[in-house]
Write a protein that holds these residues in place. Structure first.
Motif, short mmCIF file in Angstrom:
data_model
loop_
_atom_site.label_atom_id
_atom_site.label_comp_id
_atom_site.label_asym_id
_atom_site.label_seq_id
_atom_site.Cartn_x
_atom_site.Cartn_y
_atom_site.Cartn_z
N MET A 1 0.85 -1.21 0.00
CA MET A 1 0.00 0.00 0.00
C MET A 1 0.88 1.25 0.00
SD MET A 1 -3.05 0.90 2.60
CE MET A 1 -2.14 0.20 3.95
N SER A 2 0.62 2.18 -0.88
CA SER A 2 1.43 3.39 -0.90
C SER A 2 1.01 4.29 0.25
CB SER A 2 1.23 4.13 -2.23
OG SER A 2 0.13 4.97 -2.14
N HIS A 3 1.88 5.25 0.56
CA HIS A 3 1.57 6.10 1.71
C HIS A 3 0.36 6.99 1.46
CE1 HIS A 3 4.12 8.74 -0.73
NE2 HIS A 3 3.42 9.69 -0.19
N THR A 4 -0.03 7.14 0.20
CA THR A 4 -1.18 8.00 -0.07
C THR A 4 -2.51 7.23 0.08
OG1 THR A 4 -0.88 7.54 -2.39
CG2 THR A 4 -0.03 9.63 -1.60
N ILE B 1 1.92 22.07 1.46
CA ILE B 1 1.83 21.38 2.77
C ILE B 1 1.36 19.95 2.55
CG2 ILE B 1 0.70 21.41 5.04
CD1 ILE B 1 2.64 23.73 4.59
N VAL B 2 0.41 19.77 1.65
CA VAL B 2 -0.07 18.41 1.36
C VAL B 2 1.11 17.56 0.87
CG1 VAL B 2 -1.56 17.03 -0.13
CG2 VAL B 2 -2.42 19.16 0.85
N GLU B 3 1.90 18.14 -0.01
CA GLU B 3 3.05 17.39 -0.53
C GLU B 3 4.05 17.09 0.58
OE1 GLU B 3 4.40 19.80 -3.79
OE2 GLU B 3 2.71 19.18 -5.04
N TYR B 4 4.25 18.06 1.46
CA TYR B 4 5.19 17.85 2.57
C TYR B 4 4.69 16.72 3.48
CZ TYR B 4 8.35 18.82 6.41
OH TYR B 4 9.30 18.70 7.39
N ILE B 5 3.40 16.72 3.75
CA ILE B 5 2.84 15.66 4.60
C ILE B 5 3.02 14.30 3.92
CG2 ILE B 5 0.69 14.74 5.59
CD1 ILE B 5 -0.19 17.64 6.06
N GLU B 6 2.84 14.29 2.62
CA GLU B 6 3.03 13.01 1.90
C GLU B 6 4.47 12.52 2.06
OE1 GLU B 6 1.56 13.88 -2.00
OE2 GLU B 6 -0.52 13.54 -1.41
N CYS C 1 6.40 13.18 4.58
CA CYS C 1 6.53 12.76 5.98
C CYS C 1 5.94 11.38 6.18
CB CYS C 1 5.83 13.75 6.92
SG CYS C 1 6.65 15.34 6.98
N ARG C 2 4.81 11.15 5.53
CA ARG C 2 4.15 9.85 5.69
C ARG C 2 4.99 8.71 5.11
NH1 ARG C 2 -0.90 8.72 7.04
NH2 ARG C 2 -0.86 6.92 5.64
N ALA C 3 5.86 9.06 4.18
CA ALA C 3 6.70 8.03 3.56
C ALA C 3 7.81 7.60 4.52
CB ALA C 3 7.30 8.56 2.27
N LYS C 4 8.04 8.43 5.55
CA LYS C 4 9.11 8.11 6.51
C LYS C 4 8.55 7.22 7.62
CE LYS C 4 11.34 12.51 5.77
NZ LYS C 4 11.41 13.87 6.23
N GLU C 5 9.48 6.58 8.30
CA GLU C 5 9.04 5.84 9.49
C GLU C 5 8.66 6.87 10.54
OE1 GLU C 5 11.27 2.53 11.31
OE2 GLU C 5 12.20 2.43 9.31
N HIS C 6 7.78 6.52 11.42
CA HIS C 6 7.36 7.41 12.51
C HIS C 6 6.89 8.77 11.99
CE1 HIS C 6 9.22 4.34 14.87
NE2 HIS C 6 10.42 4.64 14.43
N ALA C 7 5.93 8.74 11.09
CA ALA C 7 5.41 9.99 10.52
C ALA C 7 4.97 10.95 11.61
CB ALA C 7 4.23 9.67 9.60
N GLU C 8 4.50 10.39 12.72
CA GLU C 8 4.00 11.22 13.82
C GLU C 8 5.08 12.17 14.36
OE1 GLU C 8 1.69 8.84 16.50
OE2 GLU C 8 1.91 10.35 18.08
N ASP D 1 -7.70 19.35 11.64
CA ASP D 1 -8.35 18.12 11.19
C ASP D 1 -7.69 17.57 9.93
OD1 ASP D 1 -10.07 18.24 13.28
OD2 ASP D 1 -11.73 19.13 12.16
N ALA D 2 -7.36 18.47 9.02
CA ALA D 2 -6.77 18.04 7.75
C ALA D 2 -5.40 17.41 7.97
CB ALA D 2 -6.67 19.23 6.79
N VAL D 3 -4.57 18.05 8.81
CA VAL D 3 -3.24 17.50 9.10
C VAL D 3 -3.40 16.12 9.75
CG1 VAL D 3 -1.20 17.77 10.58
CG2 VAL D 3 -2.05 19.72 9.27
N ALA D 4 -4.34 16.02 10.69
CA ALA D 4 -4.56 14.75 11.39
C ALA D 4 -4.92 13.64 10.39
CB ALA D 4 -5.67 14.92 12.43
N GLN D 5 -5.84 13.96 9.50
CA GLN D 5 -6.28 12.96 8.52
C GLN D 5 -5.13 12.53 7.62
OE1 GLN D 5 -9.09 11.46 8.31
NE2 GLN D 5 -10.53 12.69 9.46
N LEU D 6 -4.44 13.53 7.08
CA LEU D 6 -3.43 13.21 6.07
C LEU D 6 -2.16 12.59 6.66
CD1 LEU D 6 -3.81 16.34 3.76
CD2 LEU D 6 -4.70 14.05 3.38
#
Ligand code: FES
Length: 178
Positions: free
Chosen positions: A1-4, A28-33, A35-42, A65-70
């Motif tokens: 599954m991809s991070h998106t 910001i959306v791209e930056y979050i993407e 981050c999600r690709a890394k381990e420990h995105a949190e 809410d948007a940051v939380a979701q993405l």
């Protein structure tokens, strides 16, 4: 599954994702993407919020809410971090937050005149934001750098020994950065 492809418990994830993306600037959306690709995105949360504030100027409920979701982090956690650190603003404000220190050391060195000059140049009172959303003006008490009085903070940058004559150049510097 991809991070998106968010591992989500609801059938309407595409709509949630689209709504979240619409609440944030594309960068910001791209930056979050990323981050999600890394381990420990949190662990990237503070960095995401910094970028968000730097771009939008504040972190509102919709953005939380948007940051939380993405990012895949509970909204309560995003909200908790955003409220904990004083440098995050939860209220809508200008891209540049100008804080003029009116603590004693700054006041005796002419900070009130500096404040008046900002008001005059921006056409707003303290506590207000310019119509173009570029500048918010506020008064603060001692910023802890009295030796540099009068002190003005613009976002996280401290400006020392500010005189009314420097105000126009400071505003220009912000506009050039915007
Ligand atoms: S009074 Fe202004 S920095 Fe201390």
């Amino acid at each position: 599954m991809s991070h998106t492809d968010q591992p989500c418990c609801t059938d309407n994830w595409p709509q949630i994702k689209a709504k979240s993306e619409a609440a944030l600037p594309r960068a910001i959306v791209e930056y979050i993407e990323q981050c999600r690709a890394k381990e420990h995105a949190e662990s990237q949360l503070i960095s995401v919020l910094h970028k968000l504030q730097g771009t939008v100027g504040y972190i509102g409920k919709e953005q939380i809410d948007a940051v939380a979701q993405l990012l895949g982090v509970p909204a309560a956690k995003v909200s908790g971090v955003a409220t904990f650190y004083h440098f995050f603003s939860l209220e809508e404000r200008g891209k540049f937050l100008i804080s003029v220190c009116l603590g004693t050391a700054c006041y005796v060195k002419g900070a009130q005149q500096v404040l008046e000059k900002f008001k005059e140049e921006l056409g707003i009172e303290s506590g207000e934001t310019t119509k173009d959303g570029m500048f918010s003006l506020q008064v603060s008490r001692c910023l802890g750098t009295c030796g540099l009085a009068p002190v003005v903070m613009i976002n996280e940058e401290v400006h020392a020994k500010v005189a009314p004559d420097n105000v126009a150049a400071l505003l220009k510097m912000c506009q050039d950065k915007a």
